[in-house]
Design an enzyme around this catalytic site. Sequence first.
Site, short mmCIF file in Angstrom:
data_model
loop_
_atom_site.label_atom_id
_atom_site.label_comp_id
_atom_site.label_asym_id
_atom_site.label_seq_id
_atom_site.Cartn_x
_atom_site.Cartn_y
_atom_site.Cartn_z
N HIS A 1 0.86 -1.19 0.00
CA HIS A 1 0.00 0.00 0.00
C HIS A 1 0.90 1.23 0.00
CE1 HIS A 1 1.09 0.11 4.21
NE2 HIS A 1 0.55 -1.09 4.41
N HIS B 1 4.08 1.37 2.10
CA HIS B 1 5.28 0.72 1.57
C HIS B 1 5.93 1.60 0.50
CE1 HIS B 1 2.88 -2.96 2.84
NE2 HIS B 1 4.02 -3.12 3.49
N GLY C 1 8.89 1.16 8.13
CA GLY C 1 7.81 2.02 8.61
C GLY C 1 7.81 2.05 10.14
N ASP D 1 5.21 -0.03 12.75
CA ASP D 1 5.74 -1.14 13.58
C ASP D 1 6.85 -0.54 14.45
OD1 ASP D 1 4.40 -3.63 12.48
OD2 ASP D 1 5.13 -2.68 10.66
N SER E 1 -2.36 -0.39 6.68
CA SER E 1 -1.82 -1.69 7.09
C SER E 1 -2.32 -2.73 6.09
CB SER E 1 -2.34 -2.04 8.49
OG SER E 1 -2.17 -3.42 8.74
N SER E 2 -1.46 -3.70 5.82
CA SER E 2 -1.89 -4.79 4.92
C SER E 2 -3.07 -5.53 5.53
CB SER E 2 -0.74 -5.77 4.69
OG SER E 2 0.35 -5.08 4.14
O1 PAF Z 1 7.37 -5.19 8.78
C1 PAF Z 1 7.28 -6.21 8.05
O2 PAF Z 1 6.57 -6.24 7.05
C2 PAF Z 1 8.11 -7.44 8.43
O3 PAF Z 1 8.17 -7.62 9.79
C3 PAF Z 1 9.51 -7.43 7.79
C4 PAF Z 1 10.36 -6.29 8.31
C5 PAF Z 1 9.40 -7.34 6.29
C6 PAF Z 1 10.24 -8.73 8.15
O4 PAF Z 1 9.55 -9.84 7.68
#
Ligand code: PAF
Length: 287
Positions: free
Chosen positions: A36, A39, A149, A152, A187-188
């Site tokens: 999205h 990213h 991002g 997280d 968020s996905s």
């Molecule tokens: O944030 C994420 O999408 C995942 O935790 C990552 C950093 C790609 C590791 O799998």
Amino acid sequence: MPPRVIHDPVALRAACDAARAAGQRVGLVPTMGALHQGHLSLVAALGPLTDLRVLTIFVNPLQFAPTDDLERYPRTLDDDVALCGSAGVDLVFAPSPAAMYPPGFQTHVEVEAVTQPLEGEFRPGHFRGVTTVVNKLFNLVGPCAAAFGTKDYQQWRVLGRMVQDLSMPVEMVGCPIVREADGLALSSRNRYLSPTDRARALGLSRGLRAAEALWAAGERDAARLAAAAHEHVAPSVDRIDYVSAVDPDTLQAPPAGTTPTRLVVLIAAHIGTTRLIDNAELGASSH
Ligand code: PAF
């Protein structure tokens, strides 16, 4: 232009080695796909720092507990590659689990204290999976810069600690949360939400706004700031894992008797079968 898509780790390493040999700076955006705008903002952040941008798409089984949503996590490779083409990604790496973790795999990377609270309490083993896979991706790609991002938030802190502690030659670029106009953090996992549940999910950003307003009014007590957020989150969600206001570096409560100049409010909550996280930094941003 559509990016080159590579599935084989050996071919990925060869492509990145060749780029570096030609004098290119290689940048990395690790993702689990279902891309999205959040990213894509990571790719954009690497623009001025790098010449070749690698985006990885790998739903990493190592960071999911048996009760997590590994099987139903959205996998949308064709759409993701199309989006990458318009976002300045040069190379997409989409390996299989077997290519990343062949039989006999038994080595992990573990960060200690900062992984323990919050997500660490509710998702034991999660960060061990994250740090291990990000290590592997760093080794395969050899990036000079990598973007993550800060939605997280704890992951961002954990990975920063890992890079610092293990002297990894990677510039860590932390990118702000991208939100919908009404405040919902992208968020996905948002695609799991029904329209009703999506409306309920706004309780998280409302809670964060309430804590921000209280901070702006001069409140510096972490428990009271968290309580202000909790008041908005609780009626909207089915279950709360945590609503906490903590020190942004240690992710622990600020020492008793001190007046914090920075805090971060972090929320994890469930709506139906979907677990959402969100956060807001109070005081000067640290990324
Ligand atoms: O944030 C994420 O999408 C995942 O935790 C990552 C950093 C790609 C590791 O799998």
